[in-house]
Design an enzyme around this catalytic site. Structure first.
Site, PDB file in Angstrom:
ATOM      1  N   THR A   1       0.834  -1.206   0.000  1.00 14.55           N
ATOM      2  CA  THR A   1       0.000   0.000   0.000  1.00 14.55           C
ATOM      3  C   THR A   1       0.873   1.263   0.000  1.00 14.55           C
ATOM      4  O   THR A   1       2.099   1.182   0.057  1.00 14.55           O
ATOM      5  CB  THR A   1      -0.919  -0.001   1.245  1.00 14.55           C
ATOM      6  OG1 THR A   1      -0.106  -0.112   2.418  1.00 14.55           O
ATOM      7  CG2 THR A   1      -1.899  -1.181   1.207  1.00 14.55           C
ATOM      8  N   TYR A   2       0.209   2.425  -0.025  1.00 11.03           N
ATOM      9  CA  TYR A   2       0.872   3.734  -0.139  1.00 11.03           C
ATOM     10  C   TYR A   2       1.984   3.888   0.908  1.00 11.03           C
ATOM     11  O   TYR A   2       1.748   3.708   2.105  1.00 11.03           O
ATOM     12  CB  TYR A   2      -0.184   4.834   0.050  1.00 11.03           C
ATOM     13  CG  TYR A   2       0.338   6.235  -0.132  1.00 11.03           C
ATOM     14  CD1 TYR A   2       0.710   6.690  -1.391  1.00 11.03           C
ATOM     15  CD2 TYR A   2       0.461   7.096   0.954  1.00 11.03           C
ATOM     16  CE1 TYR A   2       1.198   7.983  -1.559  1.00 11.03           C
ATOM     17  CE2 TYR A   2       0.940   8.389   0.801  1.00 11.03           C
ATOM     18  CZ  TYR A   2       1.310   8.828  -0.467  1.00 11.03           C
ATOM     19  OH  TYR A   2       1.797  10.092  -0.625  1.00 11.03           O
TER      20      TYR A   2
END
Length: 355
Positions: free
Chosen positions: A164-165
């Site tokens: 994820t980010y």
């Protein structure tokens, strides 16, 4: 916090950069001297550390390691120096006292067990990574620099769609993501079928401290995505960082790590000894995360993780080798990039002015 940052940039950053550049010119420096709310305190951390190293005065001290045995098992105890011969850290600064003690211990033959205390220690899993912690751990364990770790985390997110980010400052996860746990775990098995035996043993219902809406900031901790990834497309470094991120997620569904810490006190005539032992009871989440201690190679650490035989008060243990060590205090080490990131995250500890 955004308002505070913007004011700091205008009031402090811009004004002081102009001021110091002009002061620099008066002193014969022709370049621009920039002041910034992040770079200047960080520079101070490094300069302070360099000055500490330059000012450091090495102090000699003495320690004694004593080999004891019981029921055919040998273990190491440390000499406890008498009061009045030590510094604040309990190190013996007087060579004659240590030499005399070593000679006495060599002649003694046996040491009596005074007391044995055992406590069960339970450790919960570490949180998934925020960017700063990822940079700190990758610097320490993989030798990556801070920028390289960020580039790899960005590639894992953008190119490989595996995590994820990355630019997050929180390691916590929103409670709404509990519903996605089965999908994440399934995608991990599809990505790497060798994980199946482990993933089948995970407790998917287990709620570690990571699920906490109150602690999630603009972004949540860095974890694997819902989509399977292609490991063969990753470089060795990308794969190493991916595995760290994955392990921190899997750790949330494994039991606590539990071990028994035992401290045994001995008397050997007028001298006191202590032995510390550690016995792992439940490996738990450390099965996926073998986190090395501060210095796994160092002798003191090996001594703390030794397994002691079954001891009880009143027992006599034969004394084996008595090792008198001449040591010296070491200066602080220069920051690594990972340690600098950690110091920047906890910089408030160094500020004493409440205002």
């Amino acid at each position: 916090s955004a308002l505070a940052r913007s004011r700091a940039d205008w009031l402090i950053g811009m004004n002081l950069s102009r001021l110091f550049t002009l002061l620099g010119r008066q002193a014969g420096y022709s370049g621009v001297l920039s002041v910034g709310r992040v770079q200047t305190p960080t520079l101070k951390l490094v300069v302070d550390r360099d000055r500490e190293i330059a000012r450091f005065v090495c102090v000699p001290f003495w320690a004694i390691a004593v080999a004891l045995s019981h029921a055919g098992q040998s273990f190491v105890a440390s000499w406890t120096p008498p009061q009045g011969s030590t510094d604040d850290a309990g190190r013996c600064l007087q060579q004659p006292v240590a030499q005399q003690a070593a000679e006495f211990l060599r002649a003694a033959g046996t040491a009596q067990v005074l007391s044995v205390e055992t406590e069960r220690v339970r450790e919960g899993p570490p949180l998934p990574f925020d960017l700063g912690t990822l940079q700190e751990v990758c610097s320490k364990q993989l030798g990556l620099d801070v920028q390289e770790t960020l580039d790899i985390a960005q590639a894992l997110y953008e190119t490989h769609k595996a995590t994820t980010y990355p630019r997050s400052d929180s390691g916590y996860l929103p409670e709404s993501m509990l519903a996605e746990v089965p999908a994440v775990l399934d995608s991990l098995v599809k990505t790497d079928p060798s994980l199946r035996p482990l993933i089948d043993r995970l407790d998917r219902q287990q709620r570690s401290r990571v699920w906490n809406d109150g602690k999630v900031t603009a972004h949540h901790g860095i974890i694997p995505t819902l989509e399977p990834a292609n490991l063969s497309a990753m470089s060795d470094k990308e794969l190493a960082v991916y595995r760290l991120i994955r392990a921190h997620y899997l750790a949330q569904f494994l039991p606590h790590h539990e071990f028994d810490r035992t401290v045994a006190q001995f008397s050997c005539g007028s001298q006191s000894l202590a032995a510390v032992g550690k016995q792992i009871a439940v490996i738990g989440w450390r099965e996926v995360l073998a986190t090395p201690g501060p210095d796994d190679a160092d002798g003191e650490d090996a001594q703390r993780s030794q397994v002691l035989p079954a001891l009880h008060a009143g027992l006599s243990c034969p004394v084996g080798k008595v090792d008198l060590k001449a040591l010296k205090t070491l200066p602080p080490k220069p920051y690594t990039q990972g340690e600098l990131i950690k110091a920047m995250k906890t910089v408030a500890k160094l500020v004493t002015d409440p205002r």
